[in-house]
Structure formats: C-alpha cells, structure tokens
Design an enzyme around this catalytic site. Structure first.
Site, PDB file in Angstrom:
ATOM      1  N   HIS A  12      36.726  42.380 -63.022  1.00 52.75           N
ATOM      2  CA  HIS A  12      36.057  43.653 -63.364  1.00 52.75           C
ATOM      3  C   HIS A  12      35.346  44.262 -62.162  1.00 52.75           C
ATOM      4  O   HIS A  12      34.190  43.953 -61.892  1.00 52.75           O
ATOM      5  CB  HIS A  12      35.046  43.384 -64.482  1.00 52.75           C
ATOM      6  CG  HIS A  12      34.541  44.611 -65.133  1.00 52.75           C
ATOM      7  ND1 HIS A  12      34.448  44.745 -66.494  1.00 52.75           N
ATOM      8  CD2 HIS A  12      34.084  45.795 -64.625  1.00 52.75           C
ATOM      9  CE1 HIS A  12      33.963  45.930 -66.795  1.00 52.75           C
ATOM     10  NE2 HIS A  12      33.732  46.587 -65.671  1.00 52.75           N
ATOM     11  N   ASN A  34      38.285  54.006 -64.480  1.00 49.52           N
ATOM     12  CA  ASN A  34      37.534  55.282 -64.532  1.00 49.52           C
ATOM     13  C   ASN A  34      37.622  55.972 -63.167  1.00 49.52           C
ATOM     14  O   ASN A  34      36.684  56.004 -62.387  1.00 49.52           O
ATOM     15  CB  ASN A  34      36.086  55.084 -65.013  1.00 49.52           C
ATOM     16  CG  ASN A  34      35.329  53.989 -64.302  1.00 49.52           C
ATOM     17  OD1 ASN A  34      35.916  53.196 -63.553  1.00 49.52           O
ATOM     18  ND2 ASN A  34      34.031  53.936 -64.490  1.00 49.52           N
ATOM     19  N   ASN A  52      25.152  49.598 -67.135  1.00 56.72           N
ATOM     20  CA  ASN A  52      25.622  49.678 -68.508  1.00 56.72           C
ATOM     21  C   ASN A  52      26.595  48.524 -68.770  1.00 56.72           C
ATOM     22  O   ASN A  52      27.612  48.461 -68.098  1.00 56.72           O
ATOM     23  CB  ASN A  52      26.331  51.023 -68.731  1.00 56.72           C
ATOM     24  CG  ASN A  52      26.875  51.146 -70.132  1.00 56.72           C
ATOM     25  OD1 ASN A  52      26.424  50.460 -71.036  1.00 56.72           O
ATOM     26  ND2 ASN A  52      27.858  52.019 -70.311  1.00 56.72           N
ATOM     27  N   ASP A  72      31.404  43.324 -62.390  1.00 58.43           N
ATOM     28  CA  ASP A  72      31.211  44.751 -62.686  1.00 58.43           C
ATOM     29  C   ASP A  72      30.673  45.477 -61.447  1.00 58.43           C
ATOM     30  O   ASP A  72      29.790  46.330 -61.536  1.00 58.43           O
ATOM     31  CB  ASP A  72      30.281  44.953 -63.891  1.00 58.43           C
ATOM     32  CG  ASP A  72      30.400  46.367 -64.461  1.00 58.43           C
ATOM     33  OD1 ASP A  72      31.222  47.156 -63.962  1.00 58.43           O
ATOM     34  OD2 ASP A  72      29.653  46.680 -65.411  1.00 58.43           O
TER      35      ASP A  72
HETATM   36  O1  DOR Z   1      27.091  50.007 -64.933  1.00 60.09           O
HETATM   37  C1  DOR Z   1      28.213  50.447 -65.117  1.00 60.09           C
HETATM   38  N1  DOR Z   1      28.874  51.109 -64.158  1.00 60.09           N
HETATM   39  N2  DOR Z   1      28.794  50.263 -66.297  1.00 60.09           N
HETATM   40  C2  DOR Z   1      29.933  50.863 -66.639  1.00 60.09           C
HETATM   41  O2  DOR Z   1      30.369  50.696 -67.741  1.00 60.09           O
HETATM   42  C3  DOR Z   1      30.641  51.736 -65.684  1.00 60.09           C
HETATM   43  C4  DOR Z   1      30.246  51.416 -64.301  1.00 60.09           C
HETATM   44  C5  DOR Z   1      30.650  52.475 -63.330  1.00 60.09           C
HETATM   45  O3  DOR Z   1      31.806  52.887 -63.330  1.00 60.09           O
HETATM   46  O4  DOR Z   1      29.811  52.887 -62.520  1.00 60.09           O
END
Ligand code: DOR
Length: 391
Positions: free
Chosen positions: A49, A83, A248, A275
C-alpha cells in the site's frame, strides 16, 4: 561485476542462519566485497500500500523518488494505489502508468487498478481488460458505498482470480468515526463469505475491525488485512500538532492500538503496509485542513524494530513475516531480492535525509535502531550506502 555480502546472518525458511553469503550483480561498481558479519540479510520487503503519485501529481512524488525511498528502506516490491490522474481504470490509463514504471522504477512497482471508474463509486472499471496489468483492485482513498456495485466487483474479481484490497469507509457514517471503518468491513465480510473472492482490507485502525476479521477468519472467510506502523505505535495521546498527524483513517484511541497489537501477535493481521502518502509541504501545513497522509517507507522497519521487536512485543521473525512473507503470499508472487541491515546502528529520524519528496512524518526526531545498507532487487544491486542505483 558482483557485490558479495559475506558472513552475514541470513533469514531463510523462516529462521536466521549465521555466516552466509549473498551475491548481487552490479554494473555501477568494480566488484564489491563487503564483510557483512555485522549485518543481517532479510528478504526484500514488500509494501502492499503506497502512493507514488504518478501520473498526475508529480509535485508530491514520482515513480523515481518513490522507488528510491522504497529501496533506501529495503523494499523490493511495492503496490501503488490508484488515486492518480488519470485513474488506472482502463488499459490505456494503466499502460500510461506502466510506461513510467518501466522507465523510472529501480524496484518492482505493481499497480492496483481501481474498482470503479475514476474511483467515483458509480460504475465499475474495465476489470477484465486491465487484469493482466494490475496486482488487484482498490478504490483507496474512499469506500465503495454501493452494495450492489461491490458485490459485482467481487464476483468479477473472483472470476479473474484477482485480489480486492478495500479501503473501508462507509460514507453514510460520520467521517473519521470508527463505525465508518468497521461497518463497511462488516458488510464486506458478508459479501466475501457469499461470493468467495480474494479479499484484503487496507489499513485497519479500530478494535472492532480486528474483532470482526478475527471472527471471519475463524469461520473460514477468505479475508486478510493490513495495518500500518502508525496505528501500532501511536494513538490520540501522541498527537502533538494536528496537521502533521493527519491521515485517513485517523489515529485512534489507546484501546484500538492495543487491539491492533494483539492482532499482529495472534495472526489476525497478516501484513504491515505503510500507506506511504506524500504531499507537498504546503498541503501539509494547513493545520486541520492539511491533506491526509504521512510518508512511511523510510521509517517503517526502524520504528517497528525499535518499538515492537526490541520491546519484546513480537519477534524479529514475525516482523519479517508481516513485512515480507505474507504480502508476497497474498499477492501470489514470488519473494524478490534481499536487503542488508545493520540492527545496531542507532540514529535519529531526520526527514531531510529521506529519498521521498514527502517530509511529513510523526516520527521526526525519534531515536531508532536499524539502518539499511543495501537492497538487491531481481538479482541486481539497486541501493547501497546512500546511493540509489537506477536499473
Ligand atoms: O492518509 C491517507 N492518504 N489516506 C488515504 O486514504 C489516502 C492517502 C492519500 O492518497 O494521500
């Protein structure tokens, strides 16, 4: 030319063996011989991720800086979240991303395609057409609220034998609430139990999520999940400045953190993913209005080693399982390469030394153990001693 790491402790078949030798190809050096008796060699880490931001947002991160950051930290395989702009929801869009990866990445970068077109949650992406090019499907950044659409995505993913990696966030619940996460996991467990696709939950952060997934596994549902280093080592009590800690899902309560720890100890949680979500300094300097996301690749191993292994919470073997073996298993791919680490080197985390473009981390100034000396991907040296080597 060759790089030879001799005399190291090497992790093999689930345990450490002393005095081994590991060899890599290199065209960047005359032969290197490194007395590695002080070092430990792990399988290359795999991160299921990350956000590498290209195409679309090169000012935050590029494939080159993202993969440099990964190799600097011992990762040889990463999966990028969709994204992006354009969203990898069609063959044309995925191929545009793959062209960049082929040109720029010094490690193995595997894209997730999106579940829905444009990640808008309205209609499904070209799941069959993009299947040969993606490691799975995700709408990371938001949940798929439409039950019928998620059911159809799961049915089609099952027919393709592809993984769905779900960002669970129910848009009908209060934003950032624990319910927003676990209610969508609860819905998905029922769907997966019925449809029997390969299903993985992204970045779980609540105690309820751990409990639901534990029960689902007991009843044989084909579910795995990941959490991130920050949910295991930080909670609301640690938040110092609102902007720098925004992500998030958000950091939760101590009870949640402890439940996640239990989850990695008892095997409910399969994988630790970072993440890694870089944004520009400006986007991260707006207090409560800052964009969500911290960088994670270059702090993951030292933070987890220092705070979990050295504290006796999990073994080093278990950490390697969570960061290397399990992600490869769930992705259904062969482990790739190795990384050479010093576990005795103590230092202070300084974001200015990162290879990522992102600087926002809650761990700046932390004293940690564990520094990466070299990383080898597909048999070739891609990082050594602060030098990133392009393939
Ligand atoms: O903290 C986050 N950043 N959570 C997400 O779900 C998306 C991510 C981002 O693309 O910056």
């Amino acid at each position: 030319m060759k790089a030879v790491f001799s005399g190291a402790t090497i992790f093999k078949n689930g345990r450490f063996e002393q005095g081994g030798e590991a060899v890599a190809k290199t065209t960047s050096f005359d032969s290197l011989f490194i007395d590695s008796t002080k070092y430990i060699i792990f399988p290359g880490f795999a991160d299921m991720h990350v956000h590498f931001r290209e195409p679309g947002f090169s000012y935050k991160e590029t494939i080159a800086t993202g993969s440099a950051s990964a190799s600097h930290a011992g990762y040889t395989t990463v999966c990028t979240m969709p994204n992006l702009n354009p969203t990898p929801d069609s063959v044309e869009n995925v191929k545009a991303q793959l062209d960049l990866i082929n040109r720029e990445a010094n490690i193995r970068v595997l894209p997730f395609g999106s579940i829905t077109r444009g990640e808008l949650g309205k209609e499904l992406a070209d799941l069959e057409a993009i299947a040969p090019y993606v490691c799975g499907y995700s709408d990371d950044g938001r949940g798929v609220d439409d039950n019928g659409l998620m059911r159809e995505a799961m049915e089609r993913a099952r027919a393709l034998d592809k993984l769905i990696s779900a960002h669970c966030e129910d848009g009908t619940q209060i934003k950032d609430s624990p319910e927003a996460e676990w209610k969508q996991i609860e819905r998905d467990i029922k769907l997966v139990d019925d449809i029997k696709c390969k299903y993985h939950v992204c970045h779980i952060s609540t105690k309820e999520s751990v409990a639901l997934i534990r029960e689902a596994k007991k009843s044989g549902v084909n579910i795995t999940c990941e959490t991130a280093p920050h949910y295991l080592t930080l909670s609301q009590v640690n938040v110092r400045d609102e902007g720098g800690f925004r992500m998030n899902p958000p950091l939760r309560e101590e009870a949640d953190r402890l439940a996640l720890i239990e989850g990695i100890v008892d095997g409910t949680i399969d994988v630790i993913a970072t993440d890694h979500a870089p944004h520009s300094a400006e986007e991260r300097s707006k207090g409560l209005k800052s964009l969500n996301g911290i960088v994670g690749l270059e702090t993951a191993f030292p933070i987890l080693y220092t705070k979990l292994v050295k504290e006796g919470i999990i073994s080093l073997e278990r950490l390697v399982e969570l960061m290397a073996q399990k992600p490869y298993e769930r992705l259904g791919i062969e482990p790739n390469g190795f990384t050479v680490y010093s576990l005795d080197e103590e230092y202070i985390i300084n974001p200015n030394e990162f290879k990522t473009k992102g600087r926002s981390t809650p761990y700046a100034g932390e004293r940690v153990l564990g520094k990466c000396l070299a990383t080898v991907c597909d048999g070739t040296l891609v990082y050594i001693d602060d030098k990133i080597i392009k393939r």
